[in-house]
Design a protein around this motif. Structure first.
Motif, PDB file in Angstrom:
ATOM      1  N   LEU A  60       0.863  -1.178   0.000  1.00  0.00           N
ATOM      2  CA  LEU A  60       0.000   0.000   0.000  1.00  0.00           C
ATOM      3  C   LEU A  60       0.895   1.222   0.000  1.00  0.00           C
ATOM      4  O   LEU A  60       1.789   1.341   0.853  1.00  0.00           O
ATOM      5  N   GLU A  61       0.690   2.125  -0.920  1.00  0.00           N
ATOM      6  CA  GLU A  61       1.578   3.282  -1.040  1.00  0.00           C
ATOM      7  C   GLU A  61       1.624   4.102   0.255  1.00  0.00           C
ATOM      8  O   GLU A  61       2.693   4.534   0.683  1.00  0.00           O
ATOM      9  N   ASP A  62       0.495   4.300   0.901  1.00  0.00           N
ATOM     10  CA  ASP A  62       0.451   5.149   2.093  1.00  0.00           C
ATOM     11  C   ASP A  62       0.699   4.399   3.400  1.00  0.00           C
ATOM     12  O   ASP A  62       0.742   5.012   4.458  1.00  0.00           O
ATOM     13  N   ASP A  63       0.826   3.078   3.331  1.00  0.00           N
ATOM     14  CA  ASP A  63       1.023   2.295   4.552  1.00  0.00           C
ATOM     15  C   ASP A  63       1.754   0.991   4.206  1.00  0.00           C
ATOM     16  O   ASP A  63       1.184  -0.094   4.261  1.00  0.00           O
ATOM     17  N   GLU A  64       3.029   1.129   3.856  1.00  0.00           N
ATOM     18  CA  GLU A  64       3.800  -0.009   3.361  1.00  0.00           C
ATOM     19  C   GLU A  64       3.998  -1.109   4.401  1.00  0.00           C
ATOM     20  O   GLU A  64       4.345  -2.226   4.062  1.00  0.00           O
ATOM     21  N   ASN A  65       3.780  -0.802   5.673  1.00  0.00           N
ATOM     22  CA  ASN A  65       3.962  -1.807   6.721  1.00  0.00           C
ATOM     23  C   ASN A  65       2.778  -2.759   6.862  1.00  0.00           C
ATOM     24  O   ASN A  65       2.884  -3.783   7.527  1.00  0.00           O
ATOM     25  N   LYS A  66       1.639  -2.407   6.261  1.00  0.00           N
ATOM     26  CA  LYS A  66       0.464  -3.261   6.375  1.00  0.00           C
ATOM     27  C   LYS A  66       0.632  -4.531   5.550  1.00  0.00           C
ATOM     28  O   LYS A  66       1.164  -4.509   4.441  1.00  0.00           O
ATOM     29  N   VAL A  67       0.142  -5.632   6.094  1.00  0.00           N
ATOM     30  CA  VAL A  67       0.040  -6.876   5.329  1.00  0.00           C
ATOM     31  C   VAL A  67      -1.114  -6.695   4.355  1.00  0.00           C
ATOM     32  O   VAL A  67      -2.156  -6.131   4.706  1.00  0.00           O
ATOM     33  N   VAL A  68      -0.940  -7.145   3.114  1.00  0.00           N
ATOM     34  CA  VAL A  68      -1.980  -7.036   2.091  1.00  0.00           C
ATOM     35  C   VAL A  68      -2.484  -8.442   1.759  1.00  0.00           C
ATOM     36  O   VAL A  68      -1.707  -9.320   1.393  1.00  0.00           O
ATOM     37  N   LEU A  69      -3.780  -8.643   1.931  1.00  0.00           N
ATOM     38  CA  LEU A  69      -4.436  -9.891   1.545  1.00  0.00           C
ATOM     39  C   LEU A  69      -5.279  -9.601   0.316  1.00  0.00           C
ATOM     40  O   LEU A  69      -6.200  -8.783   0.376  1.00  0.00           O
ATOM     41  N   ILE A  70      -4.923 -10.219  -0.809  1.00  0.00           N
ATOM     42  CA  ILE A  70      -5.664  -9.998  -2.053  1.00  0.00           C
ATOM     43  C   ILE A  70      -6.522 -11.218  -2.336  1.00  0.00           C
ATOM     44  O   ILE A  70      -6.029 -12.348  -2.379  1.00  0.00           O
ATOM     45  N   ASP A  71      -7.815 -10.973  -2.503  1.00  0.00           N
ATOM     46  CA  ASP A  71      -8.791 -12.025  -2.784  1.00  0.00           C
ATOM     47  C   ASP A  71      -9.323 -11.837  -4.199  1.00  0.00           C
ATOM     48  O   ASP A  71     -10.018 -10.868  -4.476  1.00  0.00           O
ATOM     49  N   ILE A  72      -8.971 -12.752  -5.093  1.00  0.00           N
ATOM     50  CA  ILE A  72      -9.492 -12.739  -6.462  1.00  0.00           C
ATOM     51  C   ILE A  72     -10.774 -13.562  -6.434  1.00  0.00           C
ATOM     52  O   ILE A  72     -10.764 -14.725  -6.028  1.00  0.00           O
TER      53      ILE A  72
END
Length: 199
Positions: A60-72
């Protein structure tokens, strides 16, 4: 009677694996995002976020420390519909450290259709994007993790610091597994996320 039994078997297989499309395969070269690219996304409810291509994945550009869970997922997909309320609970419980992004895929529908027939119907008020950019994002993800099979939904990946994370392989014992395929118990995802956020 044979047709009925065949239909039940097929429906059961889709329930426990996922919904798919024969036309989606990563065997050919696809257009993908490159390091440094920014992907501006708008949710079906109007919220905005920007993904930054970094470290072979996305942050995430504004919060690079967050874990990103992408659900397709697809609005038509029964396992996706069944998971949606649990995913909403998951996002509410993990909002400080995790961003859940739903990428609607395999269908050409309006944002209003997604809101009415998926978000409102299944209490899925997390960040869902119905953008034409989803296709390129999905192709990039599949190439990144070297996924060679035909894509079925729901299909999830987890990223931390832009790197795809190993997650529990619910169908086998692959310690280097980088995706969840089909309907996954949220307890499994939560355990994987807890390990990452504790690091």
């Amino acid at each position: 009677m044979k047709k009925l039994i065949s239909s039940i078997i097929i429906a059961t297989l889709l329930l426990f694996t996922g919904c798919g499309s024969e036309s989606s395969s990563v065997s050919t070269v696809k257009e993908t995002y490159k390091d440094g690219d920014k992907v501006e996304l708008k949710s079906v409810s109007g919220a905005k976020l920007t993904l930054l291509r970094k470290n072979g994945g996305f942050v995430l550009e504004d919060d690079e420390n967050k874990v990103v869970l992408i659900d397709i997922f697809g609005t038509f997909c029964a396992p996706c519909q069944e998971e949606a309320p649990s995913l909403m609970d998951f996002q509410l419980q993990n909002g400080d450290g995790v961003m859940l992004i739903g990428l609607n895929f395999f269908e050409d529908v309006s944002d209003e259709y997604v809101v009415e027939n998926f978000a409102a119907k299944y209490n899925a008020y997390y960040f869902i994007t119905n953008s034409p950019k989803n296709k390129k994002l999905v192709e990039t993800i599949l190439q990144d993790i070297k996924y060679k099979e035909t894509l079925q939904v729901p299909f999830k990946v987890v990223l931390k610091d832009g790197k795809y994370q190993n997650v529990t392989d619910i169908y086998g014992k692959n310690p280097d597994n980088k995706f969840y395929l089909g309907k996954v118990d949220l307890d499994i995802i939560q355990k994987d996320i807890d390990k990452l956020t504790a690091q």
